[in-house]
Design a protein around this motif. Structure first.
Motif, PDB file in Angstrom:
ATOM      1  N   GLU A  27      -0.843  61.228  93.442  1.00 34.62           N
ATOM      2  CA  GLU A  27      -0.756  60.191  92.400  1.00 34.62           C
ATOM      3  C   GLU A  27      -2.074  60.099  91.632  1.00 34.62           C
ATOM      4  N   ASP A  59       6.174  51.286  95.833  1.00 31.09           N
ATOM      5  CA  ASP A  59       7.514  51.682  95.393  1.00 31.09           C
ATOM      6  C   ASP A  59       8.545  51.347  96.472  1.00 31.09           C
ATOM      7  N   ASP A 296       1.887  60.071  87.653  1.00 30.40           N
ATOM      8  CA  ASP A 296       2.431  59.063  88.578  1.00 30.40           C
ATOM      9  C   ASP A 296       3.435  59.710  89.540  1.00 30.40           C
ATOM     10  N   ASP A 298       4.035  59.680  92.843  1.00 33.10           N
ATOM     11  CA  ASP A 298       4.840  59.002  93.888  1.00 33.10           C
ATOM     12  C   ASP A 298       6.061  58.348  93.252  1.00 33.10           C
ATOM     13  N   THR A 299       5.854  57.759  92.074  1.00 28.05           N
ATOM     14  CA  THR A 299       6.936  57.009  91.431  1.00 28.05           C
ATOM     15  C   THR A 299       7.950  57.939  90.774  1.00 28.05           C
TER      16      THR A 299
HETATM   17 MG    MG Z   1       3.135  55.398  91.290  1.00 28.79          MG
END
Ligand code: MG
Ligand code: F2R
Ligand code: MG
Length: 349
Positions: A27, A59, A296, A298-299
């Protein structure tokens, strides 16, 4: 499995957790060589690892609140959901929350608060957040409500507890719609899948609030529709570089720069790709490709994981990955309960 099968529910909820946990490694990185992604993913096969060594972030922490609230209340209850967000943040504030949303979560814990939507409205000088924090936790709405209008309505309200800008909450609506359609098997016909999303978002972005926010932020008249058209153009191309995907769709923390990107990752990885190992199935390709975009991670991997997991089902997820990720086994249990709630509702019970 067939439309709305238990395997699809389990796949969606578990793969979202995996995307968050494995994506955390990258991330914020500007460039992520595919070699590093593949190394990271193959380290999950190491027998000596496991037992939730990769921790989940905001998240999953917030998605777990959404799931528990929907299950406990057998539907959407904004007071209950807001209370769970606040309690979760105060118990584990170090899960990597966005710097703005922290203010909302603190205010939501006040017993004097009468309108749970007010703290979100106060964000960013009254403009509200356009971050992807509403979208990253939107998948459970598609797993709780069989009716499309309910999915749209409750994904929007659930996101508005923290994100009052339409460029934030409409990202959550788009993500929930993508999971809803994938659950029905709509990714078997990718062109129809993207057309359907565009049609739905035309209506979602057609109101005055959305037009106003888009104008203030100098975006296209219907920003998510415009991005989905870009997704369709990229899908039609035989070769697309990672740089082009980032420049056309983005890989950032705004919902507009990450939800269409996650949808593209799923569509692009429906077929084998040269840059990815032949032994990988579609779910593994989707997660690996999402991480290689950087930003970004992880998202984007969490959102792409939910959509892809709803398509491929739980059988497509490597057991070794599940063992390494904190919260993946809990997600599997919750998916079963959501599946029951969904089918009770679809029978009018
Ligand atoms: Mg994220
Ligand atoms: N926050 C992160 N990652 C970076 C930091 C990690 C942490 N410090 C660590 O190292 O452990 N990841 C998580 O945040 C994203 C979801 O964010 P959310 O919930 O949308 O938060 P927020 O604060 O509402 O919005 C995020 C940022 O977007 C900008 N922004 C939003 N609306 C704005 C507006 N109207 N005007 C100007 N800027 C706006 C701000 O910079 C916000 O801080 C996920 O990636 C999750 O993984
Ligand atoms: Mg996170």
């Amino acid at each position: 499995g067939g439309p709305a099968s238990l395997s699809r529910f389990r796949g969606a909820l578990v793969a979202a957790v995996l995307g968050d946990c494995v994506g955390g490694e990258f991330e914020g990185a500007e460039e992520v060589p595919m070699e590093s992604v593949l190394q990271h993913l193959s380290s999950l096969d190491d027998e000596t690892k496991g037992n939730g060594i990769l921790e989940y972030s905001d998240d999953t922490a917030m998605a777990r609140c959404v799931v528990q609230s929907l299950l406990t209340r057998a539907g959407f209850d904004e007071q209950d959901m807001a209370r769970r967000f606040a309690k979760e943040y105060s118990a584990s504030p170090g899960r990597g929350y966005g710097s703005g949303v922290i203010q909302v979560l603190k205010k939501l814990s006040s017993p004097q608060l009468s309108d749970v939507y007010q703290p979100a409205r106060d964000q960013f000088n009254g403009r509200g957040s356009f971050g992807n924090g509403g979208a990253m936790r939107a998948a459970p709405f598609a797993l709780a409500f069989p009716d499309l209008a309910d999915v749209k309505r409750f994904a929007r309200l659930g996101a508005m507890l923290t994100h009052s800008c339409s460029l934030g909450y409409n990202g959550a609506v788009l993500q929930a719609l993508a999971v809803h359609l994938s659950l029905q098997g709509a990714l078997d016909l990718p062109q129809q899948f993207i057309s359907r999303l565009i049609t739905e978002m035309e209506e979602v972005e057609g109101n005055e609030a959305a037009r106003n926010d888009a104008r203030i932020l100098k975006e296209a008249e219907k920003p998510f529709c415009e991005r989905l058209h870009r997704v369709r153009d990229l899908m039609d191309r035989s070769k697309v570089s990672i740089e082009e995907v980032i420049s056309e769709l983005g890989n950032g923390i705004a919902a507009l720069h990450s939800v269409p990107t996650a949808i593209f990752c799923v569509l692009h990885c429906l077929q084998p790709r040269e840059c990815l190992p032949e032994k990988y199935g579609g779910l593994e390709r989707t997660i690996a490709y999402s991480l290689a975009l950087g930003g970004d991670t992880d998202t984007i991997a969490c959102m792409a994981g939910a959509i892809a997991g709803a398509h491929y089902g739980i059988e497509a997820i490597p057991q070794s990955w599940i063992k390494c990720c904190e919260g993946a086994e809990d997600a599997d249990v919750s998916a079963e309960r959501l599946h029951m709630l969904y089918h009770q509702s679809s029978q009018g019970g």
